[in-house]
Enzyme design. Sequence first.
Site, PDB file in Angstrom:
ATOM      1  CD  GLU A   1       8.169   0.771   6.005  1.00 51.89           C
ATOM      2  OE1 GLU A   1       7.317   1.324   5.629  1.00 51.89           O
ATOM      3  OE2 GLU A   1       9.347   0.997   6.241  1.00 51.89           O
TER       4      GLU A   1
ATOM      5  NE  ARG B   1      -5.221   6.148  -3.436  1.00 48.17           N
ATOM      6  CZ  ARG B   1      -4.235   6.655  -2.305  1.00 48.17           C
ATOM      7  NH1 ARG B   1      -4.395   7.950  -1.913  1.00 48.17           N
ATOM      8  NH2 ARG B   1      -3.444   5.713  -1.612  1.00 48.17           N
TER       9      ARG B   1
HETATM   10  P1  5GP Z   1      -0.458  -2.575   0.706  1.00 48.87           P
HETATM   11  O1  5GP Z   1      -1.421  -2.650   2.149  1.00 48.87           O
HETATM   12  O2  5GP Z   1      -0.812  -3.346  -0.351  1.00 48.87           O
HETATM   13  O3  5GP Z   1       0.790  -2.414   1.530  1.00 48.87           O
HETATM   14  O4  5GP Z   1      -0.951  -1.076   0.370  1.00 48.87           O
HETATM   15  C1  5GP Z   1      -2.255  -0.972  -0.329  1.00 48.87           C
HETATM   16  C2  5GP Z   1      -2.871   0.373   0.141  1.00 48.87           C
HETATM   17  O5  5GP Z   1      -1.997   1.472   0.327  1.00 48.87           O
HETATM   18  C3  5GP Z   1      -3.845   0.618  -0.819  1.00 48.87           C
HETATM   19  O6  5GP Z   1      -5.040   0.943  -0.304  1.00 48.87           O
HETATM   20  C4  5GP Z   1      -3.476   1.800  -1.491  1.00 48.87           C
HETATM   21  O7  5GP Z   1      -4.206   2.909  -1.595  1.00 48.87           O
HETATM   22  C5  5GP Z   1      -2.225   2.372  -0.583  1.00 48.87           C
HETATM   23  N1  5GP Z   1      -1.199   2.583  -1.390  1.00 48.87           N
HETATM   24  C6  5GP Z   1       0.189   1.887  -1.070  1.00 48.87           C
HETATM   25  N2  5GP Z   1       1.313   2.299  -1.841  1.00 48.87           N
HETATM   26  C7  5GP Z   1       0.501   2.945  -2.826  1.00 48.87           C
HETATM   27  C8  5GP Z   1       0.955   3.735  -3.958  1.00 48.87           C
HETATM   28  O8  5GP Z   1       2.398   3.793  -4.408  1.00 48.87           O
HETATM   29  N3  5GP Z   1       0.174   4.586  -4.666  1.00 48.87           N
HETATM   30  C9  5GP Z   1      -1.258   4.617  -4.080  1.00 48.87           C
HETATM   31  N4  5GP Z   1      -1.845   5.184  -4.951  1.00 48.87           N
HETATM   32  N5  5GP Z   1      -1.565   3.858  -3.318  1.00 48.87           N
HETATM   33  C10 5GP Z   1      -0.804   3.062  -2.361  1.00 48.87           C
END
Ligand code: 5GP
Length: 172
Positions: free
Chosen positions: A97, A60
């Site tokens: 995770e 995205r």
């Molecule tokens: P992180 O690595 O910060 O845990 O997760 C971020 C990545 O996972 C981003 O690329 C994001 O697109 C996706 N992601 C994680 N949680 C969400 C969420 O609640 N909504 C969306 N749209 N993407 C998420």
Amino acid sequence: ADDLLRVAELVRSVPDYPQPGVLFRDITPVLADGGAFATVTTELAAHAGEAEIVIGVEARGFLLGAAVALVAGVGTVPVRKAGKLPAVAASRTYELEYGTATLQLPAGVVEPGARVYVVDDVLATGGTAAASCALLADAGAEIVGFGTLMELTALNGRSKLGDLRVDALLSA
Ligand code: 5GP
């Protein structure tokens, strides 16, 4: 500020996706709305400042990053999941995770010293953003900031980004 309120109203919260207990923030309706898409793109482009390239993080982040780059008047480069690129400049593996993920920067498009602004849709635990920034640093880029539509503050993803500036249009 009214414009961002409208953007916030368009984010859809989906319980138990992709796993039980997770409240997923679906930004699809924001991108689908011309006015909201223009708002978030313009706001993030203003934060991109002196950047010469906007980096979009798969997947995205591609949609947002490309639009932000166009408004900012610069080019865009994708950070991709492993196995998609014909030639790779830098690669980083990080913990999920369950298991690990690898992100890669395409070869030959980000020069050492290039000022880059990194964009993704949501900042959650910060693992994706930290790995993206680490591989850009490996390639010699100067990261001017990280911009996101929404920060999930309870997960404290910012703490993984050191003193990098984080621009979050919305927080939840
Ligand atoms: P992180 O690595 O910060 O845990 O997760 C971020 C990545 O996972 C981003 O690329 C994001 O697109 C996706 N992601 C994680 N949680 C969400 C969420 O609640 N909504 C969306 N749209 N993407 C998420």
